[in-house]
Enzyme design. Structure first.
Site, PDB file in Angstrom:
ATOM      1  N   SER A 146      35.047  46.709  42.433  1.00 20.46           N
ATOM      2  CA  SER A 146      35.082  45.484  43.864  1.00 20.46           C
ATOM      3  C   SER A 146      33.554  44.954  43.690  1.00 20.46           C
ATOM      4  O   SER A 146      33.404  44.523  43.473  1.00 20.46           O
ATOM      5  CB  SER A 146      36.156  45.478  44.324  1.00 20.46           C
ATOM      6  OG  SER A 146      36.225  43.976  45.094  1.00 20.46           O
ATOM      7  N   ASP A 291      33.860  37.285  43.842  1.00 22.03           N
ATOM      8  CA  ASP A 291      33.689  38.584  43.881  1.00 22.03           C
ATOM      9  C   ASP A 291      32.860  39.291  42.908  1.00 22.03           C
ATOM     10  O   ASP A 291      33.813  38.802  41.586  1.00 22.03           O
ATOM     11  CB  ASP A 291      33.802  39.813  44.655  1.00 22.03           C
ATOM     12  CG  ASP A 291      34.948  39.913  44.929  1.00 22.03           C
ATOM     13  OD1 ASP A 291      35.985  39.250  43.798  1.00 22.03           O
ATOM     14  OD2 ASP A 291      35.797  41.051  44.907  1.00 22.03           O
ATOM     15  N   ASP A 293      35.098  41.611  40.374  1.00 18.02           N
ATOM     16  CA  ASP A 293      36.444  41.599  39.681  1.00 18.02           C
ATOM     17  C   ASP A 293      37.495  40.691  40.023  1.00 18.02           C
ATOM     18  O   ASP A 293      38.419  40.580  39.507  1.00 18.02           O
ATOM     19  CB  ASP A 293      37.337  42.886  40.286  1.00 18.02           C
ATOM     20  CG  ASP A 293      37.528  42.908  41.423  1.00 18.02           C
ATOM     21  OD1 ASP A 293      37.215  42.174  42.220  1.00 18.02           O
ATOM     22  OD2 ASP A 293      38.894  43.449  41.598  1.00 18.02           O
ATOM     23  N   ASP A 295      38.855  39.020  42.987  1.00 14.57           N
ATOM     24  CA  ASP A 295      40.337  39.518  43.215  1.00 14.57           C
ATOM     25  C   ASP A 295      39.924  38.382  44.935  1.00 14.57           C
ATOM     26  O   ASP A 295      40.290  37.782  45.865  1.00 14.57           O
ATOM     27  CB  ASP A 295      40.819  40.632  43.975  1.00 14.57           C
ATOM     28  CG  ASP A 295      40.052  41.291  44.237  1.00 14.57           C
ATOM     29  OD1 ASP A 295      38.712  40.866  44.563  1.00 14.57           O
ATOM     30  OD2 ASP A 295      40.856  42.439  44.581  1.00 14.57           O
TER      31      ASP A 295
END
Length: 546
Positions: A146, A291, A293, A295
């Site tokens: 992340s 961010d 990734d 999500d």
């Protein structure tokens, strides 16, 4: 102790398939007489524990690092829990080693008699969560850390419903990992499926079918923060009929070193500077960020006097929540948020006669809130937006959230208004709900344990001049919440404080909320809320004794 560490290190070295970490470990062993065993102790004195968030840690050799051995053991543990014949979809981001870890996972799973399908390149985590259900798989794995620092990576597991695992599945996988022998003895397969663009096209079709309204005229500035969101977000905007946003060129392409930011997290100071500069040059009417990734979604808006302001996760959550409620129908609708997020969503839901649930922190719990879920959010910039057809993604989705915010902002613009105007409308209707945090980082985790014990033994009677009307020890659980290490104080005037140890960092985290009635100008209520939050924060800090 050094002899035990050396024995563990040599055993690890014998099974490690990665020449980089083998070289790292061999060098540490060679320098042991000069450097001591500190570096070995860091790597072999503990291990990364598999939990509901999977694994996450720094890259390097040993069981306390993310590496090919750690990942192969995790894959073997997952295979042991699922059993032969089951189907697992595998995704990955653009961090160091992510593609290698994804293919190691596929090799271990297929070697154990499972089917594996690998997404076509580095893609947003919500695409993986969507793909699990779209393909009718039994589980999913995404390799991502992340918004952690560049040297980290992670391994997150989803179940067949497309949501993150919850207990007791995590404990079952952890126990199966512990039973795995040397990875050099694992049978490895090579017959997995490399998915094509169909799954991404299906994801885009699903998110562009969200309740976006019909207004599309909007100037948007965007940054993926060196992550994997850029291409998917631009395709989504164009497919939905928006012009493509202008993108921060220096942050547009995936780069696992995140060279332009100290931390690749849109909530961190300085992370949004380049996006805000681009917005100012282009006179953008909305600023968006994912961010790494993709999500999570951060939202910035222009101020009337010039400049921009980043909205809080709770502000975006309340806007999206009311928008989804207005755009959906049915008596069984449910919206959900966490115990550390604002209470405003509950008031909005009550106003519209829609069910509302509070869960423990984390989207794994939000997705378990109940049937009929059409919207869920957490204050840490995570949102899952649905429609009458349900949620396309059973996890937080920064692409779907960005699209929906853009649709809401475009509709407001067409009406001669802004997202700030919509927030003022909510403040007048429901009271101004203002939230903030107090985080205390420690070097000694026992300080957090002691602080929680003090608060349990002697709960505060007043915070920020407000009476503490109730004190809930969340470790005792309740009909709606599993037990968790936390304390919740309800204060007079609708204010609230939640105190809990961080699950990922050596921090004690406190979530504050005050509610200020709007009797005059909303700006006056906002100023009062800042003063009230400061007063609560000051008293709470004194009570913590840290």
């Amino acid at each position: 102790m050094s002899s035990d560490l050396v024995r563990l290190a040599r055993s690890w070295l014998a099974q490690d398939p990665d020449p980089e970490t083998r070289a790292e470990l061999a060098a540490l062993l060679e320098r042991l007489p000069e450097d001591g065993d500190g570096a070995l102790r860091e790597r072999f004195g503990a291990k990364l524990e598999f939990g509901t968030a999977g694994l996450r840690g720094e890259l390097g050799a040993g069981p306390n690092r993310m590496n090919r051995v750690t990942v192969m053991r995790a894959a073997a543990g997952l295979a042991g829990v699922l059993g032969p014949g089951r189907h697992v979809v595998i995704g990955y981001d653009a961090r160091h080693k992510s593609d290698v870890f994804a293919r190691d996972t596929a090799a271990v799973l297929t070697g154990a008699g499972l089917q594996a399908s690998v997404l076509p390149g580095p893609l947003p985590t919500p695409v993986l969560a969507f793909a699990v259900r779209h393909l009718g798989a039994d589980a999913g794995v995404t390799v991502t850390a992340s918004h952690n620092p560049p040297r980290d990576n992670g391994y997150k597991v989803y179940w067949g419903d497309g949501s993150q695992i919850v207990p007791p599945i995590d404990a079952e996988i952890s126990a199966a990992i512990d039973a795995v022998g040397p990875v050099s003895e694992l049978p490895l397969g090579s017959e997995w499926t490399e998915l094509d663009g169909e799954v991404v096209a299906a994801y885009l079709a699903a998110v562009t079918a969200l309740p976006l309204g019909d207004a599309r005229k909007l100037r948007v500035a965007y940054t993926p923060l060196h992550g994997v969101g850029n291409a998917t977000l631009i395709h989504a905007f164009r497919a939905a009929g928006f012009d493509a946003p202008s993108v921060v060129a220096a942050q547009a392409d995936p780069d696992p070193d995140f060279p332009t930011v100290a931390f690749p997290n849109p909530e961190e100071p300085g992370a949004m500077d380049l996006a805000l500069e681009l917005a100012g040059r282009n006179n953008a009417e909305l600023v968006l960020a994912n961010d790494p990734d993709a999500d999570r979604c951060a939202v910035g808006v222009p101020l009337p006097g010039g400049g921009y302001r980043m909205l809080t996760g709770d502000e975006v959550g309340s806007l999206l929540g009311e928008h989804v409620i207005r755009q959906t129908s049915g008596e069984n609708r449910l919206v959900a948020t966490t115990i550390v997020s604002s209470s405003l969503l509950g008031k909005i839901a009550a106003e519209y006669g829609v069910r509302h649930a509070e869960t423990l922190t984390g989207f794994k719990w939000i997705m378990k809130a109940g049937e009929g879920l059409v919207f869920g959010y957490e204050e840490a910039l995570g949102y899952s937006v649905g429609s009458d057809a349900g949620l396309p993604v059973h996890d937080k989705d920064g692409i779907g959230a960005a699209l929906t915010v853009a649709g809401l902002a475009a509709q407001a613009k067409r009406d001669g208004r802004t997202l700030l105007d919509l927030l003022d409308d909510q403040a007048r209707r429901y009271g101004l709900h203002a939230t903030s945090q107090l985080s205390v980082r420690v070097n000694d985790l026992s300080l957090i344990t002691d602080a929680m014990a003090r608060l349990r033994a002697a709960p505060p009677v007043k915070l920020g001049g407000r009476e503490v009307e109730s004190a809930d020890d969340l470790s005792e659980g309740s009909p709606g919440l599993p037990p968790t290490d936390g304390l919740r104080y309800r204060l007079s005037g609708g204010a609230r404080v939640v105190v809990r140890p961080s699950g990922t960092e050596p921090k004690l985290k406190c979530y504050l909320e005050v509610v200020v009635p709007v009797t005059g100008e909303v700006s006056e209520a906002r100023e009062q809320a800042v003063r009230d939050l400061d007063a609560v924060r000051s008293d709470l800090s004194a009570a913590l004794g840290l």
